[in-house]
Design a protein around this motif. Structure first.
Motif, short mmCIF file in Angstrom:
data_model
loop_
_atom_site.label_atom_id
_atom_site.label_comp_id
_atom_site.label_asym_id
_atom_site.label_seq_id
_atom_site.Cartn_x
_atom_site.Cartn_y
_atom_site.Cartn_z
N VAL A 37 49.17 39.19 43.66
CA VAL A 37 49.83 37.94 44.03
C VAL A 37 50.99 38.28 44.96
N GLU A 38 51.13 37.49 46.01
CA GLU A 38 52.19 37.67 47.00
C GLU A 38 53.07 36.43 47.00
N THR A 61 49.33 37.46 31.09
CA THR A 61 48.83 36.85 29.86
C THR A 61 47.59 36.01 30.14
N TYR A 62 47.63 35.20 31.19
CA TYR A 62 46.49 34.35 31.57
C TYR A 62 45.26 35.20 31.87
N ILE A 63 45.43 36.25 32.66
CA ILE A 63 44.31 37.13 33.00
C ILE A 63 43.77 37.81 31.75
N ASP A 64 44.66 38.36 30.93
CA ASP A 64 44.23 39.07 29.72
C ASP A 64 43.46 38.16 28.77
N GLU A 65 43.94 36.92 28.61
CA GLU A 65 43.33 36.02 27.64
C GLU A 65 42.06 35.35 28.15
N ARG A 66 41.98 35.08 29.44
CA ARG A 66 40.86 34.29 29.95
C ARG A 66 39.82 35.11 30.72
N PHE A 67 40.21 36.23 31.33
CA PHE A 67 39.30 36.95 32.23
C PHE A 67 38.95 38.36 31.77
N TRP A 92 46.54 28.60 40.52
CA TRP A 92 47.21 28.76 39.24
C TRP A 92 48.66 29.23 39.45
N CYS A 93 48.84 30.22 40.31
CA CYS A 93 50.18 30.77 40.58
C CYS A 93 51.06 29.76 41.31
N ARG A 94 50.52 29.11 42.32
CA ARG A 94 51.31 28.18 43.13
C ARG A 94 51.84 27.02 42.29
N ALA A 95 51.08 26.60 41.27
CA ALA A 95 51.52 25.54 40.38
C ALA A 95 52.75 25.96 39.57
N ARG A 96 52.94 27.27 39.40
CA ARG A 96 54.06 27.78 38.61
C ARG A 96 55.19 28.34 39.46
N TRP A 97 54.82 28.93 40.59
CA TRP A 97 55.79 29.60 41.45
C TRP A 97 55.55 29.14 42.89
#
Length: 117
Positions: A37-38, A61-67, A92-97
């Motif tokens: 992620v950049e 956490t998202y990657i570990d739990e879902r992917f 997913w990232c843009r919605a948070r950061w």
């Protein structure tokens, strides 16, 4: 412009069933993925950061739990290509950061797909 990036790793299987049966990616197979992620900003915050790297922990956490160690055909709605994954992680990232400027996904050490609006 300031730019930072951070890598996240996971392993998963997938199968691109929409491809001809003689295409190697139509067979069940797996990869050791890298998601990068950049984030960019024209100025730094009061602490001298674009964003504190620790703030990106929810992506791990998202990657570990879902992917991680999943079959991506069961996880993703779109075909599980690196290109679609890059767009998925970007959104997913843009919605948070809001500083998120691009996401790259690697399936092999020599291949990368990037989503950058």
């Amino acid at each position: 412009m300031f730019r930072i990036s951070k890598e996240f790793h996971f392993s998963a299987s997938h199968q691109l069933t929409h491809l001809p049966t003689d295409h190697q990616c139509a067979r069940l197979h797996g990869h050791n993925y890298i998601v990068m992620v950049e984030l960019t900003a024209e100025s730094l915050d009061a602490d001298g950061f674009v964003r504190d790297y620790h703030d990106l922990a929810p992506l791990k956490t998202y990657i570990d739990e879902r992917f991680d160690h999943r079959h991506l055909n069961d996880v993703m709605e779109a075909p599980s290509t690196a290109e679609n994954m890059a767009r998925h992680f970007f959104e997913w990232c843009r919605a948070r950061w809001p500083e998120t400027s691009a996401v790259r996904v690697s399936e092999t050490p020599k291949t990368w797909a990037e989503y950058r609006p």
